[in-house]
Scaffold this active site. Structure first.
Site, short mmCIF file in Angstrom:
data_model
loop_
_atom_site.label_atom_id
_atom_site.label_comp_id
_atom_site.label_asym_id
_atom_site.label_seq_id
_atom_site.Cartn_x
_atom_site.Cartn_y
_atom_site.Cartn_z
N GLU A 43 0.82 -1.21 0.00
CA GLU A 43 0.00 0.00 0.00
C GLU A 43 0.87 1.27 0.00
OE1 GLU A 43 -3.60 1.91 2.76
OE2 GLU A 43 -2.09 0.60 3.66
N LYS A 116 -10.34 2.49 -1.59
CA LYS A 116 -10.44 1.85 -0.27
C LYS A 116 -11.75 2.19 0.42
CE LYS A 116 -7.52 1.50 3.90
NZ LYS A 116 -6.19 1.89 4.42
N CYS A 153 -5.53 -2.66 2.83
CA CYS A 153 -5.21 -2.54 4.25
C CYS A 153 -6.42 -2.73 5.17
CB CYS A 153 -4.51 -1.22 4.51
SG CYS A 153 -3.54 -1.23 6.05
#
Length: 292
Positions: A43, A116, A153
């Site tokens: 990431e 995300k 993540c």
């Protein structure tokens, strides 16, 4: 048989974007030399993990997808090496900012992007200061080598995300991440918890899971995070097949037979025996379903 080799990588990052891209390319080339066809970088690898502190100065890291240095660089690498590359970047779109990822197919073309969905907020991980919540929804991409789903993540802590991508046909799940120590309490070590949750995604959905984390110590004023690496590749029973250590910059490669895994999912009956009519409570925040 549809066999595919996948790779997880991990590296440290500096303040020099060009150097970070060059280091990422080196790992991609190493993985490709080992036969990997889908290669995961971590990431936000273009920069240090700037979310340790809330600083408006770091907004300059955001770029539009078409102008991002890493994405444009790795489009050429993907085409040259004939590999699939999910590339994480800080995206600017008009007045919005996202923690995003571009999926580059083996011909260098961008199949699409993911933003995300789950944005954390806590000491050392101040992401709500930098990112809007993603609005793309979970997606699956049909790449040259198989159908892949990708979370970023904090997304990896949510079984709902993994299940959604599996239901959409994902044959492998990838999670680029940046996780390490907790600046406010250095006694906390989340490494085992982090891995266990994702091993559950693999086992519950009978799909391989690939995670790439960063390594190194990064400091910003009075905040410090030691990123603990431990990138890994999990098999479809939730078994760790390969794992990096906490400090080494490295490449992990494993091979899967996607046709055999599809047969296994059918035989187990996990998806056949689902009861989505009973799962409506999952759409609530407080555990109560309000009928309108």
């Amino acid at each position: 048989m549809r066999k595919v080799k996948v790779a997880a990588t991990q590296m440290s990052c500096s303040c020099n974007i060009e150097d970070n891209i060059k280091k990422g390319e080196s790992l991609v080339r190493e993985a490709a030399n080992k036969g990997a066809q889908i290669i995961l970088l971590q990431e936000l690898f273009e920069t240090p993990y700037f979310c340790q502190k809330e600083k408006a100065d770091y907004y300059v890291y955001a770029t539009e997808l078409a102008k991002n240095k890493a994405v444009n660089h790795f489009r050429k690498i993907a085409k040259e090496l004939r590999v699939v590359l999910p590339i994480s970047f800080y995206e600017k779109k008009n007045n919005a900012r996202y923690n995003s990822l571009a999926v580059i197919d083996a011909d260098g073309e961008i199949l699409g992007s993911y933003r995300k969905s789950h944005i954390p907020d806590g000491p050392g991980y101040e992401e709500k200061f930098y990112f809007n919540p993603g609005d793309t929804g979970f997606q699956v991409w049909k790449t040259r080598y198989g159908k892949i789903g990708i979370g970023i993540c904090w997304d990896q802590w949510y079984p709902e995300a993994a299940r959604c991508m599996a239901l959409m046909g994902a044959e492998i799940l990838f999670y680029p991440t940046a996780i390490g120590s907790e600046p406010q309490d250095t006694s906390i070590d989340s490494k085992d918890h982090w891995q266990t949750v994702m091993l559950g995604h693999a086992g519950a959905n009978l799909v391989p899971v690939i995670a790439s984390n960063r390594v190194g110590v990064e400091e910003d004023e009075d905040s410090k995070i030691t990123f603990y690496g431990s990138s890994f590749i999990a098999g479809p029973q939730g078994n760790k097949l390969a794992e990096a250590d906490r400090t080494e910059e490295t490449v992990l490669v494993e091979e899967f037979d996607l046709d055999a895994l599809e047969t296994q999912r059918i035989e187990w009956g996990i998806f056949r025996d689902r009861r989505p009519d009973l799962y409506k409570i999952i759409t609530s925040y407080d555990g109560e379903l309000i009928i309108k």
